[in-house]
Design a protein around this motif. Sequence first.
Motif, mmCIF file in Angstrom:
data_model
loop_
_atom_site.group_PDB
_atom_site.id
_atom_site.type_symbol
_atom_site.label_atom_id
_atom_site.label_comp_id
_atom_site.label_asym_id
_atom_site.label_seq_id
_atom_site.Cartn_x
_atom_site.Cartn_y
_atom_site.Cartn_z
ATOM 1 N N ARG A 1 0.825 -1.212 0.000
ATOM 2 C CA ARG A 1 0.000 0.000 0.000
ATOM 3 C C ARG A 1 0.856 1.259 0.000
ATOM 4 O O ARG A 1 0.494 2.279 -0.611
ATOM 5 N N ALA A 2 2.025 1.183 0.646
ATOM 6 C CA ALA A 2 2.929 2.336 0.692
ATOM 7 C C ALA A 2 3.787 2.446 -0.559
ATOM 8 O O ALA A 2 4.563 3.402 -0.689
ATOM 9 N N GLY A 3 3.675 1.494 -1.476
ATOM 10 C CA GLY A 3 4.430 1.546 -2.722
ATOM 11 C C GLY A 3 5.864 1.058 -2.614
ATOM 12 O O GLY A 3 6.680 1.334 -3.498
ATOM 13 N N LEU A 4 6.176 0.286 -1.553
ATOM 14 C CA LEU A 4 7.552 -0.156 -1.341
ATOM 15 C C LEU A 4 7.828 -1.548 -1.892
ATOM 16 O O LEU A 4 8.991 -1.907 -2.101
ATOM 17 N N ILE A 5 6.797 -2.352 -2.096
ATOM 18 C CA ILE A 5 6.981 -3.688 -2.653
ATOM 19 C C ILE A 5 5.855 -3.971 -3.637
ATOM 20 O O ILE A 5 4.813 -3.289 -3.651
ATOM 21 N N GLY A 6 6.053 -4.979 -4.472
ATOM 22 C CA GLY A 6 4.979 -5.552 -5.264
ATOM 23 C C GLY A 6 4.572 -6.860 -4.612
ATOM 24 O O GLY A 6 5.402 -7.551 -4.011
ATOM 25 N N LEU A 7 3.328 -7.229 -4.713
ATOM 26 C CA LEU A 7 2.832 -8.385 -3.978
ATOM 27 C C LEU A 7 1.766 -9.101 -4.782
ATOM 28 O O LEU A 7 0.864 -8.483 -5.336
ATOM 29 N N ASP A 8 1.919 -10.418 -4.867
ATOM 30 C CA ASP A 8 0.899 -11.267 -5.480
ATOM 31 C C ASP A 8 0.629 -12.402 -4.514
ATOM 32 O O ASP A 8 1.385 -13.375 -4.431
ATOM 33 N N LEU A 9 -0.453 -12.291 -3.752
ATOM 34 C CA LEU A 9 -0.799 -13.311 -2.771
ATOM 35 C C LEU A 9 -1.617 -14.433 -3.378
ATOM 36 O O LEU A 9 -1.788 -15.483 -2.752
ATOM 37 N N ALA A 10 -2.115 -14.224 -4.596
ATOM 38 C CA ALA A 10 -2.949 -15.256 -5.213
ATOM 39 C C ALA A 10 -2.098 -16.441 -5.651
ATOM 40 O O ALA A 10 -2.438 -17.603 -5.447
ATOM 41 N N GLY A 11 -0.938 -16.117 -6.280
ATOM 42 C CA GLY A 11 -0.051 -17.187 -6.729
ATOM 43 C C GLY A 11 -0.764 -18.157 -7.654
ATOM 44 O O GLY A 11 -1.676 -17.751 -8.387
ATOM 45 N N PRO A 12 -0.458 -19.447 -7.578
ATOM 46 C CA PRO A 12 0.703 -19.938 -6.827
ATOM 47 C C PRO A 12 1.982 -19.778 -7.637
ATOM 48 O O PRO A 12 1.917 -19.868 -8.866
ATOM 49 N N PRO A 13 3.109 -19.590 -6.997
ATOM 50 C CA PRO A 13 3.257 -19.356 -5.554
ATOM 51 C C PRO A 13 3.076 -17.878 -5.220
ATOM 52 O O PRO A 13 3.337 -17.014 -6.059
ATOM 53 N N ALA A 14 2.635 -17.600 -4.009
ATOM 54 C CA ALA A 14 2.528 -16.216 -3.556
ATOM 55 C C ALA A 14 3.937 -15.614 -3.497
ATOM 56 O O ALA A 14 4.858 -16.228 -2.968
ATOM 57 N N THR A 15 4.070 -14.405 -4.056
ATOM 58 C CA THR A 15 5.410 -13.859 -4.277
ATOM 59 C C THR A 15 5.451 -12.367 -3.966
ATOM 60 O O THR A 15 4.465 -11.652 -4.155
ATOM 61 N N THR A 16 6.614 -11.921 -3.507
ATOM 62 C CA THR A 16 6.888 -10.512 -3.234
ATOM 63 C C THR A 16 8.008 -10.043 -4.147
ATOM 64 O O THR A 16 8.974 -10.774 -4.373
ATOM 65 N N TRP A 17 7.883 -8.836 -4.659
ATOM 66 C CA TRP A 17 8.947 -8.213 -5.439
ATOM 67 C C TRP A 17 9.337 -6.896 -4.780
ATOM 68 O O TRP A 17 8.479 -6.201 -4.229
#
Length: 681
Positions: free
Chosen positions: A334-350
Motif C-alpha cells: 500500500r505504501a508503494g515499497l513492494i509488489g505483492l501477489d498473494l494469489a499465486g501460486p506461488p505467492a510472491t513478493t517483489w
Amino acid sequence: MAQEPVRTAGSSVPWPVRSGLVPPLADAFSARPETAPGLVPALAPGAVVILEPGRSDTVAGGWLGSSGKTQLAAYLAELLWRSPGVDLLAWVVATSREAVLSGYLQAAAAAWGAEPAGDAESVAARFVSWLGSTSRNWLLVLQDVPDLAGLNGLWPHGPAGRVLITTTASAVMPGQHALVLPVGGYSPREAMHYLTGRLSADPDLRFGAIDLVKDLGYEPIALGHAAAVITSSSVSCREYRDVFARRRDQLAAAGRSQPSAAAVTWTVSFELANRLSPDGAAQSLLAVAALLDGHGIPVSVFATSAVCAYVAGGRPGHLADRETVQSALLVLERAGLIGLDLAGPPATTWISPAVQAAVLATMPGGVRDRAARAAAAALLEVWPDDAPRGWLAGRLRSCAIRLRQVTGDLLWAGGCHRLLSRAGESLDSAGLTGPALEYWSELAGASSRQLGERHPDTLQAGQRLADAYLAAGQAAEAAAWYQWVLADRIRRAGADHQDTVGARHRLGHALVSAGQHVAAVTTLTEAAAGYERIRGAGHPDTLSARDELAAAYLAAGQPADAIRLSQRTLADRERLQGGQHPDSIASRATLAAALLASDRVKEAITQYKTVLADRERVLGHDDLATIAARGQLAAAYRAAGRAASAQQLYGEACAGYDRVLGADHPDARAFRASLPGLAGG
C-alpha cells in the motif's frame, strides 16, 4: 535439428505453456506511448528487443535504472500471451549465469513435458538449439541482465521466437542484431496520465498534480511512491508536494547535495508504512526483504517461524502470527515499497533493487544483523528437499547468495552457517556444475580466511569443492583437493577411521577419472581393504570400493585382475542384494568390460546381454544406463564379427541418446564417434 527429450507416460505438453513468474503490473500502468513507442510491432517473430537505462536516467543514490523497464516487459509479455500464436512464454530472471541456467532448466521442462536429463549447461544448450529450430511460437524474457556478454552460449534465437531483454547496463552487443531502446523517465503527458489514473477514485486528490509531476522529474518510481501515499492518506497532490519539498530540503541539508526525487519519495512511503503498522511489523519485513533477491521472494519465507519471531521483537515465547505478517506485507504494498501477489501460486513478493539499496543504506547495523539471521533461518526453513531445478529452489538459491553478499562476515560467526552449504548443495543437485564449482571455490577460500585451514567447516568446503571439480570434468584438480582432504583426515582421525577410508575412496575415483591409473590402483586397494577391516566384506561401501578398483585395474591394463575382482564382487552382490539390484547390474557390466578387454568375447557378450535385459526390466527402455548397455553390447558384437547385430544395437543406442539427450549433446556425439564404421551400415 535439436530434439525434445523422451517423455514419460502422461507428460504430453498442454500447449500453450508458461515458465517463470511475470511480475504483476502496477495500478494504472502506462504503456509509455511517447517514451517507448512502437514496442509491440517491434517485437515480431525473430526479433530481439533490449530495454536499457535511458541516457537521461542518471539520478544519483542508487536509483539509476529504476525507470519501469521491468513493468514494460511484463506488459508486453502478458499482452502477447493473451494474443493468439504464442505457445511458450518463459520469464527468466537473468541477474547471473546461474539464474539464467535455472530459468532455462524450468523452461525446457515446461516446453518438453519432462525433466531434461544432463547437467544444466548441456540442457541449456539443447534448449537454445530447440528454440532455434522449433516451429512453436515463443517469447523469452531475460530480466535485468547485468552484462550481455555473460549470455555467451546462452543467447536465444529462432525465426519463431521473440526475445525481450531488460538490462541494467548499456546494451553493447557486437555481432548481434537487436532493437536497443533506452527507457528513461515518463514524458510530461505520460506522467500526468499515470498519476491521474492512480487517483481516479477521488478526483479531489488530483489538485496540484501538474506541479507535482514536474517536482518529481517525471521519475516512474517516484511517481509510484507518491501515488501510493496520496491514495492511502487521502492527501492531495499539492499537500504531498509540500511534504516532498520539506523532506527534499532536509535530505539536501544533511547530504549537502540535491537528492533525486525517488530518494525523497521512498522515505515518505516508509513513514506511511510506519504509521499504518505501528507495531513495527512492516518495517521488520522490509528489512528482511532488503537482504534477499528482490526479483521474486516467496511469501512463504516471511511466514516462517524465524521471521515471525523476528517481527515479534525476539522476545522469548512471542511469535507474530501469519495474519500479522500478511497484513504487514499489504501495508508495504500500500505504501508503494513492494509488489505483492498473494494469489499465486506461488505467492510472491517483489522489491526494487533501488529500494533495497536505500533501505540497506539507512538500516542500523544491529537491525541488519538481526534481520539477516532471521532471513537465513527462514530460507532454511522453507528449502525443499526435492525438486532442485524448480522455481522455489532457484529463488531460494538467489536469495541465499544475495544474503551472503550483503552481510559480509555475519554468516561466519561461530562457523560456516548451514545456509551457505545448503545453497551450494542445491547447485550441485540441480546439475549447475559451473556455478557450483565457482561457489564452492569461493566458499572454501572464505572458510579458510574466516575459520582457518584446519577448521572442520573448511575441510567440508574443500571436499565439496573437490566434488564440484569432478562433476565439472576437472579430475586432476579434484584429485589434488581430495588428496588435501585425505591428509587432513589422517592427521585428525588416523588411517583406519571410516572418514579417512571414505576420503581415500573418493581420491581413488578422481585418480581414475584423471587417468592416473597406477596411483588409482594403489589408493583404491587401500580403500577396499580399509572398508573390509572396519565394515566387513559384504558392506555396500566395501563392494563399491571393489567395483572402483576393478575399473582401475581395467584402465591400468590389468584385465585379469579386473576379472578376478569383478567376479568376486558380483557374487557377493547377488548373494546380499540380489541379481536385479542396480549395483549388481553395474558390477556385471564391469565384469563384461574386463572380459572383452581380455578377448574373452563370447563370455563378454553373455554378460552384456544379461546387463541389457536387467536394465531394461529394472530401469526402463530409455534410461541412460540402459542405452549405454546397448552400445556396450554393440561393441562386443562388433568384436565378435557379428556386424548385423552390432549395427542394429548401435542404431538403437544412437536413437535412444538422441531422444533422451538430444542429438547435439556431447554424450550423444561421443557415442556416435566411439564405434567408427557402424554408422550407415
